[in-house]
Scaffold this active site. Structure first.
Site, short mmCIF file in Angstrom:
data_model
loop_
_atom_site.label_atom_id
_atom_site.label_comp_id
_atom_site.label_asym_id
_atom_site.label_seq_id
_atom_site.Cartn_x
_atom_site.Cartn_y
_atom_site.Cartn_z
N ARG A 34 0.90 -1.25 -0.14
CA ARG A 34 0.08 0.06 0.17
C ARG A 34 0.81 1.35 -0.05
O ARG A 34 0.35 2.19 -0.56
CB ARG A 34 -0.95 0.06 1.17
CG ARG A 34 -1.67 1.10 1.59
CD ARG A 34 -3.34 0.69 1.18
NE ARG A 34 -4.12 2.00 1.13
CZ ARG A 34 -5.38 1.84 0.77
NH1 ARG A 34 -5.93 0.74 0.59
NH2 ARG A 34 -6.03 3.14 0.71
N ASN A 81 -12.84 16.12 -0.06
CA ASN A 81 -13.44 14.76 -0.37
C ASN A 81 -15.07 15.05 -0.31
O ASN A 81 -15.42 16.11 0.39
CB ASN A 81 -13.07 13.73 0.52
CG ASN A 81 -13.68 12.47 0.31
OD1 ASN A 81 -13.99 12.21 -0.84
ND2 ASN A 81 -13.38 11.41 1.35
N HIS A 141 -18.91 13.16 0.43
CA HIS A 141 -19.61 12.06 1.15
C HIS A 141 -21.02 12.04 1.08
O HIS A 141 -21.56 12.94 1.44
CB HIS A 141 -19.02 11.73 2.56
CG HIS A 141 -19.54 10.53 3.38
ND1 HIS A 141 -19.24 9.15 2.90
CD2 HIS A 141 -20.40 10.39 4.31
CE1 HIS A 141 -19.82 8.47 3.61
NE2 HIS A 141 -20.62 8.93 4.47
N ALA A 154 -6.53 11.23 7.21
CA ALA A 154 -5.76 9.86 7.08
C ALA A 154 -7.11 8.86 7.32
O ALA A 154 -6.98 7.66 7.42
CB ALA A 154 -4.66 9.67 7.91
N GLY A 155 -8.28 9.43 8.10
CA GLY A 155 -9.29 8.68 8.62
C GLY A 155 -10.22 8.24 7.52
O GLY A 155 -10.29 8.90 6.48
N ASP A 191 -13.40 9.34 6.43
CA ASP A 191 -14.42 10.73 6.41
C ASP A 191 -14.42 11.40 7.68
O ASP A 191 -15.37 11.61 8.06
CB ASP A 191 -15.72 10.04 6.03
CG ASP A 191 -15.89 9.21 4.91
OD1 ASP A 191 -15.59 9.83 4.05
OD2 ASP A 191 -16.48 8.30 4.74
#
Ligand code: GRF
Length: 205
Positions: free
Chosen positions: A69, A109, A111, A144-145, A147
């Site tokens: 990854r 981002n 959602h 880094a989480g 959402d």
């Protein structure tokens, strides 16, 4: 098109209707941003086809093509960096980004739920199963989480009797596209500041 326009790299994993809304928005040069590349974690998706039809460079970086990854994270960040973005927009990009990308560029981002409720890959299904009467969409800065980044903008969508995941998601996506276009445009034209978890659009001071 103004050379001052904010440079966007948009990342997609699917049908790319949010990308299309951005492609339509940037056609107006007063919008303040332009899309310099579209990247994906998989090939053969409508999101990439939309970019190609618009004459925008594309790149694909598949997780499975890398031994770890971390290698994928590094390579994806390098591919993004080639296009020198001012802002990276995840528009239905279904992977968590690693430190190489997150530490190099601001990343936005979107959602399809009202965070912090119903994070993750099944936000619409989870909201429906829970039985909420109002859900919606959230545009946030990515961290880094899953959402968990600072929220920039939200809009609500009522759950209607008889909704299933598909009908509800389609209605949310209609609102989500407008929210994304409005938010990216404002960020491009006005800038933004982040204090703790609070994001303010507009120049500070
Ligand atoms: C959006 O609802 C996004 O929030 C979610 O997947 C959907 C992507 O739709 N993660 P599209 O590919 O932009 O049509």
């Amino acid at each position: 098109m103004s050379s001052q326009a904010v440079r966007l790299v948009v990342l997609v994993s699917g049908s790319g209707t949010n990308l299309q809304a951005l492609l339509d928005a940037v056609a107006d040069e007063t919008y303040g941003a332009r899309i310099v590349a579209v990247g994906a974690d998989r090939a053969g998706i409508e999101g990439l086809a939309r970019a190609e039809r618009a004459g925008i460079p594309i790149f694909v970086e598949k997780l499975a093509d890398h031994p770890t990854r971390e290698d994928w994270d590094r390579e994806l960040a390098a591919r993004i960096a080639e296009h020198k973005p001012d802002l990276v927009v995840c528009a239905g990009f279904m992977k968590i980004l690693g430190t190489p990308t997150l530490s190099s560029f601001p990343v936005l981002n979107t959602h399809p739920a009202l965070l912090p409720s119903f994070p993750g890959a099944h936000g619409v299904r989870d909201a429906l199963s829970y039985g909420v009467r109002i859900t919606g969409c959230t545009v946030m800065l990515a961290d880094a989480g899953v959402d968990t980044g600072p929220i920039i903008a939200q809009a609500s969508v009522p759950v209607l009797d008889g909704d299933d995941e598909e009908t509800l998601h389609q209605r949310i996506k209609g609102v989500e596209r407008s929210l994304l276009v409005e938010t990216v445009g404002r960020m491009a034209r006005e800038g933004w500041t982040v204090t703790g978890r609070t994001v303010r659009l507009g120049r500070s001071g």
